[in-house]
Write a protein that holds these residues in place. Structure first.
Motif, PDB file in Angstrom:
ATOM      1  N   LYS A  46      39.354  50.611   6.916  1.00 49.44           N
ATOM      2  CA  LYS A  46      40.485  50.780   5.936  1.00 49.44           C
ATOM      3  C   LYS A  46      41.812  50.558   6.555  1.00 49.44           C
ATOM      4  O   LYS A  46      42.734  50.035   6.093  1.00 49.44           O
ATOM      5  CB  LYS A  46      40.502  52.368   5.681  1.00 49.44           C
ATOM      6  N   PHE A  47      41.611  50.859   7.882  1.00 52.85           N
ATOM      7  CA  PHE A  47      42.857  50.260   9.051  1.00 52.85           C
ATOM      8  C   PHE A  47      42.998  49.045   9.407  1.00 52.85           C
ATOM      9  O   PHE A  47      43.799  48.659  10.188  1.00 52.85           O
ATOM     10  CB  PHE A  47      42.806  51.285  10.002  1.00 52.85           C
ATOM     11  N   GLY A  48      41.821  48.165   8.828  1.00 55.49           N
ATOM     12  CA  GLY A  48      41.823  46.683   9.506  1.00 55.49           C
ATOM     13  C   GLY A  48      41.577  46.783  11.009  1.00 55.49           C
ATOM     14  O   GLY A  48      42.019  46.023  11.687  1.00 55.49           O
ATOM     15  N   GLY A  49      41.131  47.734  11.613  1.00 60.38           N
ATOM     16  CA  GLY A  49      40.673  47.792  13.012  1.00 60.38           C
ATOM     17  C   GLY A  49      39.139  47.646  13.293  1.00 60.38           C
ATOM     18  O   GLY A  49      38.299  47.255  12.550  1.00 60.38           O
ATOM     19  N   ILE A  50      38.746  48.116  14.397  1.00 63.68           N
ATOM     20  CA  ILE A  50      37.308  48.044  14.788  1.00 63.68           C
ATOM     21  C   ILE A  50      36.975  49.528  15.279  1.00 63.68           C
ATOM     22  O   ILE A  50      37.888  50.561  15.575  1.00 63.68           O
ATOM     23  CB  ILE A  50      37.171  47.391  15.917  1.00 63.68           C
ATOM     24  N   ALA A  51      35.562  49.900  15.422  1.00 66.30           N
ATOM     25  CA  ALA A  51      35.250  51.325  15.367  1.00 66.30           C
ATOM     26  C   ALA A  51      33.954  51.196  16.410  1.00 66.30           C
ATOM     27  O   ALA A  51      33.071  50.279  16.149  1.00 66.30           O
ATOM     28  CB  ALA A  51      35.045  51.904  14.149  1.00 66.30           C
TER      29      ALA A  51
ATOM     30  N   GLU B  56      52.585  40.413  20.277  1.00 65.34           N
ATOM     31  CA  GLU B  56      53.740  41.444  20.203  1.00 65.34           C
ATOM     32  C   GLU B  56      53.188  42.622  19.414  1.00 65.34           C
ATOM     33  O   GLU B  56      53.571  43.650  19.401  1.00 65.34           O
ATOM     34  CB  GLU B  56      54.553  40.582  19.495  1.00 65.34           C
ATOM     35  N   THR B  57      51.893  42.517  18.702  1.00 62.59           N
ATOM     36  CA  THR B  57      51.508  43.559  17.790  1.00 62.59           C
ATOM     37  C   THR B  57      50.748  44.464  18.820  1.00 62.59           C
ATOM     38  O   THR B  57      49.940  43.913  19.694  1.00 62.59           O
ATOM     39  CB  THR B  57      50.414  43.163  16.955  1.00 62.59           C
ATOM     40  N   LYS B  58      50.829  45.738  18.855  1.00 67.27           N
ATOM     41  CA  LYS B  58      50.425  46.559  20.042  1.00 67.27           C
ATOM     42  C   LYS B  58      49.021  46.966  19.614  1.00 67.27           C
ATOM     43  O   LYS B  58      48.769  47.128  18.491  1.00 67.27           O
ATOM     44  CB  LYS B  58      51.443  47.717  20.356  1.00 67.27           C
ATOM     45  N   VAL B  59      48.359  47.449  20.416  1.00 67.21           N
ATOM     46  CA  VAL B  59      46.792  47.850  20.404  1.00 67.21           C
ATOM     47  C   VAL B  59      46.559  49.247  20.821  1.00 67.21           C
ATOM     48  O   VAL B  59      46.821  49.576  22.068  1.00 67.21           O
ATOM     49  CB  VAL B  59      45.857  47.014  21.005  1.00 67.21           C
ATOM     50  N   ALA B  60      46.112  50.013  20.027  1.00 60.26           N
ATOM     51  CA  ALA B  60      45.951  51.471  20.331  1.00 60.26           C
ATOM     52  C   ALA B  60      44.347  52.006  20.195  1.00 60.26           C
ATOM     53  O   ALA B  60      43.735  51.554  19.099  1.00 60.26           O
ATOM     54  CB  ALA B  60      46.706  52.383  19.284  1.00 60.26           C
ATOM     55  N   ILE B  61      44.071  52.611  21.247  1.00 57.31           N
ATOM     56  CA  ILE B  61      42.582  53.180  20.938  1.00 57.31           C
ATOM     57  C   ILE B  61      43.036  54.794  20.769  1.00 57.31           C
ATOM     58  O   ILE B  61      43.928  55.672  21.562  1.00 57.31           O
ATOM     59  CB  ILE B  61      42.180  53.238  22.458  1.00 57.31           C
TER      60      ILE B  61
ATOM     61  N   LEU C 238      49.770  55.467  13.265  1.00 56.25           N
ATOM     62  CA  LEU C 238      49.767  54.345  14.157  1.00 56.25           C
ATOM     63  C   LEU C 238      49.554  53.004  13.270  1.00 56.25           C
ATOM     64  O   LEU C 238      50.101  52.017  13.525  1.00 56.25           O
ATOM     65  CB  LEU C 238      49.146  54.349  15.474  1.00 56.25           C
ATOM     66  N   ALA C 239      48.477  53.128  12.599  1.00 57.42           N
ATOM     67  CA  ALA C 239      47.933  51.908  11.481  1.00 57.42           C
ATOM     68  C   ALA C 239      49.371  51.567  10.663  1.00 57.42           C
ATOM     69  O   ALA C 239      49.917  50.674  10.652  1.00 57.42           O
ATOM     70  CB  ALA C 239      47.027  52.429  10.722  1.00 57.42           C
ATOM     71  N   GLU C 240      49.962  52.943  10.174  1.00 55.26           N
ATOM     72  CA  GLU C 240      51.217  52.793   9.282  1.00 55.26           C
ATOM     73  C   GLU C 240      52.381  51.873   9.998  1.00 55.26           C
ATOM     74  O   GLU C 240      53.208  51.139   9.596  1.00 55.26           O
ATOM     75  CB  GLU C 240      51.609  53.967   8.828  1.00 55.26           C
ATOM     76  N   GLU C 241      52.328  52.069  11.347  1.00 53.37           N
ATOM     77  CA  GLU C 241      53.486  51.712  12.323  1.00 53.37           C
ATOM     78  C   GLU C 241      52.904  50.394  12.842  1.00 53.37           C
ATOM     79  O   GLU C 241      53.903  49.668  13.440  1.00 53.37           O
ATOM     80  CB  GLU C 241      53.796  52.434  13.520  1.00 53.37           C
ATOM     81  N   GLY C 242      51.937  49.730  12.196  1.00 51.20           N
ATOM     82  CA  GLY C 242      51.625  48.302  12.768  1.00 51.20           C
ATOM     83  C   GLY C 242      50.905  47.967  13.877  1.00 51.20           C
ATOM     84  O   GLY C 242      50.381  46.954  14.342  1.00 51.20           O
ATOM     85  N   TYR C 243      50.293  49.227  14.553  1.00 44.93           N
ATOM     86  CA  TYR C 243      49.332  48.985  15.709  1.00 44.93           C
ATOM     87  C   TYR C 243      47.835  48.459  15.168  1.00 44.93           C
ATOM     88  O   TYR C 243      47.481  48.749  13.951  1.00 44.93           O
ATOM     89  CB  TYR C 243      48.944  50.315  16.368  1.00 44.93           C
ATOM     90  N   GLN C 244      47.393  47.601  15.778  1.00 43.86           N
ATOM     91  CA  GLN C 244      46.010  47.394  15.851  1.00 43.86           C
ATOM     92  C   GLN C 244      44.978  48.624  16.451  1.00 43.86           C
ATOM     93  O   GLN C 244      45.324  48.891  17.601  1.00 43.86           O
ATOM     94  CB  GLN C 244      45.422  45.977  16.439  1.00 43.86           C
ATOM     95  N   LEU C 245      44.298  48.967  15.589  1.00 39.59           N
ATOM     96  CA  LEU C 245      43.455  50.192  16.164  1.00 39.59           C
ATOM     97  C   LEU C 245      42.078  50.028  16.600  1.00 39.59           C
ATOM     98  O   LEU C 245      41.029  48.938  15.985  1.00 39.59           O
ATOM     99  CB  LEU C 245      43.181  51.182  14.921  1.00 39.59           C
ATOM    100  N   ALA C 246      41.612  50.751  17.532  1.00 38.26           N
ATOM    101  CA  ALA C 246      40.031  50.780  17.899  1.00 38.26           C
ATOM    102  C   ALA C 246      39.868  52.212  17.863  1.00 38.26           C
ATOM    103  O   ALA C 246      40.423  53.106  18.678  1.00 38.26           O
ATOM    104  CB  ALA C 246      39.862  49.939  19.245  1.00 38.26           C
ATOM    105  N   ILE C 247      38.750  52.733  17.216  1.00 37.62           N
ATOM    106  CA  ILE C 247      38.693  54.048  16.998  1.00 37.62           C
ATOM    107  C   ILE C 247      37.395  54.557  17.291  1.00 37.62           C
ATOM    108  O   ILE C 247      36.372  53.897  17.134  1.00 37.62           O
ATOM    109  CB  ILE C 247      39.136  54.619  15.541  1.00 37.62           C
TER     110      ILE C 247
ATOM    111  N   SER D 271      53.205  59.518  18.031  1.00 39.66           N
ATOM    112  CA  SER D 271      53.768  58.400  17.613  1.00 39.66           C
ATOM    113  C   SER D 271      54.842  57.981  18.428  1.00 39.66           C
ATOM    114  O   SER D 271      55.216  57.063  19.122  1.00 39.66           O
ATOM    115  CB  SER D 271      53.936  58.222  16.173  1.00 39.66           C
ATOM    116  N   PHE D 272      55.755  59.111  18.570  1.00 36.25           N
ATOM    117  CA  PHE D 272      57.050  58.975  19.334  1.00 36.25           C
ATOM    118  C   PHE D 272      56.682  58.922  20.842  1.00 36.25           C
ATOM    119  O   PHE D 272      57.309  57.931  21.700  1.00 36.25           O
ATOM    120  CB  PHE D 272      57.839  60.224  19.509  1.00 36.25           C
ATOM    121  N   LEU D 273      55.582  59.494  21.368  1.00 36.05           N
ATOM    122  CA  LEU D 273      55.188  59.187  22.794  1.00 36.05           C
ATOM    123  C   LEU D 273      54.407  58.069  23.245  1.00 36.05           C
ATOM    124  O   LEU D 273      54.554  57.684  24.209  1.00 36.05           O
ATOM    125  CB  LEU D 273      54.435  60.509  23.374  1.00 36.05           C
ATOM    126  N   ALA D 274      53.925  57.608  21.963  1.00 26.87           N
ATOM    127  CA  ALA D 274      53.242  56.200  22.322  1.00 26.87           C
ATOM    128  C   ALA D 274      54.355  55.164  22.312  1.00 26.87           C
ATOM    129  O   ALA D 274      54.030  54.189  22.799  1.00 26.87           O
ATOM    130  CB  ALA D 274      52.337  56.120  21.201  1.00 26.87           C
TER     131      ALA D 274
END
Length: 232
Positions: free
Chosen positions: A46-51, A3-8, A24-33, A207-210
């Motif tokens: 910092k965002f709990g994601g990957i890089a 249910e958690t969305k993933v954003a690149i 997007l991190a604030e809104e709960g997305y898992q990030l890949a940057i 964020s709105f468009l995502a």
């Protein structure tokens, strides 16, 4: 699928890309940057994601980013294609190599990323491209960017014609003068709001468009320029 969305997010170490990552991190997305800067690894922590450290104009770097995202999260729901600035110069003095470099940076980055991620968006997804106001009102100050980003608007329409029925959306955000880069007083006086925009304001639109709140919006260009562009 989680249910958690993933954003690149690409070019995510500063400016608009960093603001998009923070939002997007604030809104709960898992990030890949992605960024060319080594700082990207600290930001990912910092965002709990990957890089992945790399460049948006290098298809191998983009492929590594997508592969790492799928290996870590197993899905891709959102892509924010941010990038650097193409070369600038007098229109007819720009070299073939500069034009090719600019198109790699500001058009092919999206086309290549789309090839990589679209097959993995079987449940739908949203691709948001950070473009420029020059896509609507070409500027001699930014010739390669204006031409490449107008082509990006065309590609976005074609992508939409092919993939909207699969619930994969693509839209473009067209910033004016954003204060992550300084503008002259003369330039600011040409903006009806008499100020530059902020990266955070751009991130709000991204964020709105995502999000599913914009589920019926695809294939569009969205100016965020303080009223700078006069064309209809």
């Amino acid at each position: 699928m989680s249910e958690t969305k993933v954003a690149i997010i690409t070019a995510a170490s500063k400016g608009m890309g960093l603001s998009c990552a923070e939002k997007l991190a604030e809104e709960g997305y898992q990030l890949a940057i992605l960024s060319r800067s080594s700082e990207i690894h600290d930001l990912a922590s910092k965002f709990g994601g990957i890089a992945v450290q790399g460049s948006t104009d290098n298809v191998e770097d983009l492929s590594r980013l997508v592969d790492a995202t799928l290996e870590t999260y197993g899905q891709i729901d959102v892509v924010v294609n941010n990038t650097g600035h193409p070369p600038k110069g007098e229109l007819l003095e720009l070299t073939d190599e500069q034009w090719k470099q600019g198109f790699d940076l500001a058009l092919m980055n999206v086309i290549r990323m789309s090839r990589l991620v679209t097959p993995h968006m079987s449940g739908g997804g949203s691709i948001v491209n950070i473009s420029t106001f020059g896509a609507k009102e070409p500027s001699l100050n930014f010739p390669i960017s204006s031409v490449a980003r107008t082509a990006l608007s065309s590609f976005t329409k074609l992508f939409t014609a092919n993939y909207a029925s699969s619930n994969i959306r693509m839209n473009n955000v067209l910033p004016g003068f954003i204060d992550s880069y300084p503008a002259t007083e003369e330039t600011i006086n040409q903006i009806p709001m008499l100020r530059q925009g902020t990266p955070d304001e751009v991130a709000e639109l991204v964020s709105f468009l995502a999000d599913d709140k914009s589920a019926y919006i695809t294939g569009q260009d969205f100016l965020i320029d303080g009223g700078l562009v006069k064309s209809i």
